[in-house]
Design a protein around this motif. Sequence first.
Motif, PDB file in Angstrom:
ATOM      1  N   GLY A   1      -5.710 -18.960   3.092  1.00 40.31           N
ATOM      2  CA  GLY A   1      -5.807 -19.878   1.996  1.00 40.31           C
ATOM      3  C   GLY A   1      -6.124 -18.812   0.921  1.00 40.31           C
ATOM      4  O   GLY A   1      -6.701 -19.509  -0.369  1.00 40.31           O
ATOM      5  N   VAL A   2      -5.929 -17.439   0.581  1.00 39.27           N
ATOM      6  CA  VAL A   2      -6.756 -16.943  -0.585  1.00 39.27           C
ATOM      7  C   VAL A   2      -5.724 -15.609  -0.983  1.00 39.27           C
ATOM      8  O   VAL A   2      -6.058 -14.096  -0.271  1.00 39.27           O
ATOM      9  CB  VAL A   2      -7.864 -16.293  -0.269  1.00 39.27           C
ATOM     10  N   PRO A   3      -4.953 -16.552  -1.625  1.00 37.42           N
ATOM     11  CA  PRO A   3      -3.203 -15.268  -1.810  1.00 37.42           C
ATOM     12  C   PRO A   3      -4.125 -14.254  -3.061  1.00 37.42           C
ATOM     13  O   PRO A   3      -5.031 -14.360  -3.655  1.00 37.42           O
ATOM     14  CB  PRO A   3      -3.075 -16.240  -2.712  1.00 37.42           C
ATOM     15  N   VAL A   4      -3.741 -13.060  -3.098  1.00 36.15           N
ATOM     16  CA  VAL A   4      -4.768 -12.108  -3.633  1.00 36.15           C
ATOM     17  C   VAL A   4      -3.116 -12.160  -4.867  1.00 36.15           C
ATOM     18  O   VAL A   4      -2.193 -11.646  -4.823  1.00 36.15           O
ATOM     19  CB  VAL A   4      -4.373 -10.214  -3.179  1.00 36.15           C
ATOM     20  N   MET A   5      -3.657 -12.340  -6.434  1.00 32.27           N
ATOM     21  CA  MET A   5      -2.783 -12.375  -7.747  1.00 32.27           C
ATOM     22  C   MET A   5      -3.654 -11.732  -8.223  1.00 32.27           C
ATOM     23  O   MET A   5      -2.994 -11.434  -9.392  1.00 32.27           O
ATOM     24  CB  MET A   5      -3.543 -13.766  -8.119  1.00 32.27           C
ATOM     25  N   PHE A   6      -4.178 -10.593  -7.839  1.00 29.89           N
ATOM     26  CA  PHE A   6      -4.553  -9.400  -8.641  1.00 29.89           C
ATOM     27  C   PHE A   6      -4.058  -7.947  -8.238  1.00 29.89           C
ATOM     28  O   PHE A   6      -3.021  -8.117  -6.597  1.00 29.89           O
ATOM     29  CB  PHE A   6      -6.135  -8.923  -8.931  1.00 29.89           C
ATOM     30  N   ASP A   7      -3.967  -7.181  -8.504  1.00 29.60           N
ATOM     31  CA  ASP A   7      -3.058  -5.977  -8.081  1.00 29.60           C
ATOM     32  C   ASP A   7      -4.592  -4.343  -7.625  1.00 29.60           C
ATOM     33  O   ASP A   7      -5.310  -4.585  -8.112  1.00 29.60           O
ATOM     34  CB  ASP A   7      -2.200  -4.865  -8.848  1.00 29.60           C
ATOM     35  N   TRP A   8      -3.550  -4.578  -6.381  1.00 31.17           N
ATOM     36  CA  TRP A   8      -5.006  -3.591  -5.328  1.00 31.17           C
ATOM     37  C   TRP A   8      -4.401  -1.763  -6.134  1.00 31.17           C
ATOM     38  O   TRP A   8      -3.210  -1.560  -7.353  1.00 31.17           O
ATOM     39  CB  TRP A   8      -3.760  -3.053  -4.457  1.00 31.17           C
ATOM     40  N   GLY A   9      -5.226  -1.111  -6.654  1.00 30.82           N
ATOM     41  CA  GLY A   9      -5.315  -0.015  -6.761  1.00 30.82           C
ATOM     42  C   GLY A   9      -4.524   1.509  -5.243  1.00 30.82           C
ATOM     43  O   GLY A   9      -4.276   1.017  -4.421  1.00 30.82           O
ATOM     44  N   TYR A  10      -3.717   1.761  -6.335  1.00 31.25           N
ATOM     45  CA  TYR A  10      -2.706   3.121  -5.624  1.00 31.25           C
ATOM     46  C   TYR A  10      -2.860   4.829  -5.890  1.00 31.25           C
ATOM     47  O   TYR A  10      -3.598   5.087  -7.231  1.00 31.25           O
ATOM     48  CB  TYR A  10      -1.555   2.580  -5.528  1.00 31.25           C
ATOM     49  N   PHE A  11      -3.003   5.170  -4.744  1.00 26.64           N
ATOM     50  CA  PHE A  11      -2.988   6.956  -4.923  1.00 26.64           C
ATOM     51  C   PHE A  11      -1.507   6.912  -5.227  1.00 26.64           C
ATOM     52  O   PHE A  11      -0.506   7.379  -4.382  1.00 26.64           O
ATOM     53  CB  PHE A  11      -3.747   7.940  -4.714  1.00 26.64           C
ATOM     54  N   PRO A  12      -1.155   8.042  -6.374  1.00 29.04           N
ATOM     55  CA  PRO A  12       0.479   8.247  -6.013  1.00 29.04           C
ATOM     56  C   PRO A  12       0.572   9.500  -5.469  1.00 29.04           C
ATOM     57  O   PRO A  12       0.154  10.267  -4.988  1.00 29.04           O
ATOM     58  CB  PRO A  12      -0.059   9.066  -8.104  1.00 29.04           C
ATOM     59  N   ASP A  13       2.086   9.635  -5.475  1.00 27.39           N
ATOM     60  CA  ASP A  13       2.669  10.436  -4.561  1.00 27.39           C
ATOM     61  C   ASP A  13       2.673  11.365  -5.010  1.00 27.39           C
ATOM     62  O   ASP A  13       4.104  11.850  -5.905  1.00 27.39           O
ATOM     63  CB  ASP A  13       4.098   9.111  -4.439  1.00 27.39           C
ATOM     64  N   LYS A  14       1.432  12.678  -5.256  1.00 21.84           N
ATOM     65  CA  LYS A  14       1.614  13.607  -5.559  1.00 21.84           C
ATOM     66  C   LYS A  14       0.812  14.619  -4.918  1.00 21.84           C
ATOM     67  O   LYS A  14       0.050  14.167  -4.018  1.00 21.84           O
ATOM     68  CB  LYS A  14       2.038  14.062  -6.893  1.00 21.84           C
ATOM     69  N   PRO A  15       0.795  16.340  -4.880  1.00 24.74           N
ATOM     70  CA  PRO A  15      -0.072  16.847  -3.873  1.00 24.74           C
ATOM     71  C   PRO A  15      -1.720  16.493  -5.344  1.00 24.74           C
ATOM     72  O   PRO A  15      -2.032  16.308  -6.046  1.00 24.74           O
ATOM     73  CB  PRO A  15       0.173  18.651  -4.582  1.00 24.74           C
ATOM     74  N   HIS A  16      -2.335  16.697  -4.209  1.00 28.42           N
ATOM     75  CA  HIS A  16      -3.780  16.124  -4.997  1.00 28.42           C
ATOM     76  C   HIS A  16      -3.889  14.734  -5.539  1.00 28.42           C
ATOM     77  O   HIS A  16      -4.306  15.233  -6.389  1.00 28.42           O
ATOM     78  CB  HIS A  16      -4.313  16.623  -5.516  1.00 28.42           C
ATOM     79  N   CYS A  17      -3.755  14.297  -4.660  1.00 29.56           N
ATOM     80  CA  CYS A  17      -3.689  13.120  -5.061  1.00 29.56           C
ATOM     81  C   CYS A  17      -4.591  11.913  -4.944  1.00 29.56           C
ATOM     82  O   CYS A  17      -4.358  10.937  -6.361  1.00 29.56           O
ATOM     83  CB  CYS A  17      -2.497  12.034  -4.096  1.00 29.56           C
ATOM     84  N   PHE A  18      -5.820  12.775  -5.130  1.00 26.38           N
ATOM     85  CA  PHE A  18      -7.299  11.352  -5.325  1.00 26.38           C
ATOM     86  C   PHE A  18      -7.836  11.477  -5.902  1.00 26.38           C
ATOM     87  O   PHE A  18      -7.978  13.483  -6.288  1.00 26.38           O
ATOM     88  CB  PHE A  18      -7.308  11.935  -3.916  1.00 26.38           C
ATOM     89  N   PRO A  19      -8.233  10.993  -7.274  1.00 28.07           N
ATOM     90  CA  PRO A  19      -9.625  11.680  -8.248  1.00 28.07           C
ATOM     91  C   PRO A  19     -10.434  12.505  -7.064  1.00 28.07           C
ATOM     92  O   PRO A  19     -11.077  12.347  -6.529  1.00 28.07           O
ATOM     93  CB  PRO A  19     -10.280  10.241  -8.847  1.00 28.07           C
ATOM     94  N   GLN A  20     -10.771  14.087  -7.974  1.00 27.01           N
ATOM     95  CA  GLN A  20     -11.456  15.032  -7.822  1.00 27.01           C
ATOM     96  C   GLN A  20     -12.918  14.035  -7.330  1.00 27.01           C
ATOM     97  O   GLN A  20     -13.326  14.795  -6.563  1.00 27.01           O
ATOM     98  CB  GLN A  20     -11.454  15.742  -8.932  1.00 27.01           C
ATOM     99  N   GLU A  21     -13.275  12.843  -7.980  1.00 26.12           N
ATOM    100  CA  GLU A  21     -14.524  12.851  -7.338  1.00 26.12           C
ATOM    101  C   GLU A  21     -14.870  12.048  -5.905  1.00 26.12           C
ATOM    102  O   GLU A  21     -15.931  12.087  -5.554  1.00 26.12           O
ATOM    103  CB  GLU A  21     -15.608  11.514  -8.900  1.00 26.12           C
TER     104      GLU A  21
END
Length: 406
Positions: free
Chosen positions: A108-128
């Motif tokens: 009963g709870v559709p997700v109408m917003f966009d989730w965040g994703y990590f880019p497909d590249k080396p060291h893909c996560f934010p440094q923090e």
Amino acid sequence: MKRSIILMMDSFGIGGAEDAGRFGDQGADTLGHIACWFGQERAKDPSAPLLALPHLARYGLELAHGMSTGQKLDFSIGAPEPLEGAYTYAREVSSGKDTLSGHWELTGVPVMFDWGYFPDKPHCFPQEIIDGLIREGHLPGVLGEKHASGTVIIQELGEEHMRTGKPIVYTSADSVLQIAAHEKTFGLEKLYKLCEIAYKLVQPYHIARVIARPFVGEKAGEFTRTGNRHDYAVPAPEKTLVDAVYEKAGGVYAVGKIADIFAHRGITRAWHATGLDALFDATLEALEAAGDGSLIFTNFVDFDSTYGHRRDVRGYGEGLMTIDRRLPELAARLQPGDLVLITADHGCDPTWKGSDHTREHVPMLFFGPGVRPGALKPMDTYSDGGQILARHLGLELARGKAQEVY
């Protein structure tokens, strides 16, 4: 007595959705392509089995696939007669094609917003995020920091992880951060605590889940993931069917990763099991424990994590046949007033390019004592299926149009 039972065949799509092209999935068809693959294997070797799903066929699976695609399967999975279920397919209205969105929308709870994703590249996560993990987890560093298959990356980096004490941090096409670590040399509780830290660190990036991926083994080629996986998921922003049943004191019995998916909110009792047979056994145990007004909710994760993402067509098909063979055990234990729904949260066509989920319609197969066999109207949202279950229990979801199945 009235009870609702959901068998979530994680990733079991039955044909590309209308907006599949937006996701690069035009032409994806999990069921259709698996059935075709088995048929082609039979053509090469007459002793090879076809994809045989006679009980699912009688609950309307092949007919639902035909409604979804407008085409017949190249190789039938079994005769639909005598038809024993009410069947159709459902479209997904949520923005993505991920696990949380599919489960939440069904309830009963559709997700109408966009989730965040990590880019497909080396060291893909934010440094923090990485700095925070190292600092708050008191780590010597981390390994990975890329998109990867979980089973592949532990073979690649498992020995270095054991030698250095650095956990393996990786992601996929899903909205997820995953941490793999050895159960013995790193420790399960330490891994869980690290994932709790990661869960807090990823919140500003709208990431849906952090997953602990423990493994065992002594050297590359022998590492295997264990059943002690744990998902740290964002809770649904509104009340779901799970919450509604729990608040009415009907009891929510969660099997597999269901409790994790719903952030352990509204769960009466949870069973964790590894493998399709063990999950089915736990479902039968939950059915015995559940009383009037209860919801039994099982996720068969192997179809997604073990077969779909790994593009293992044979394994997927054999898994489907395993569940099909066991369905009569469940049917024999149903009581008057029980209503079962077999469905999925998205597709993951094992013949498709890459290793991501596929945007597909999902089956909606209802059966149980007194269910009137026949076709239902196509559903505009997964929530339509959830609304049927809700009304069966005397509840009402904020979204979804119920159809009569009796």
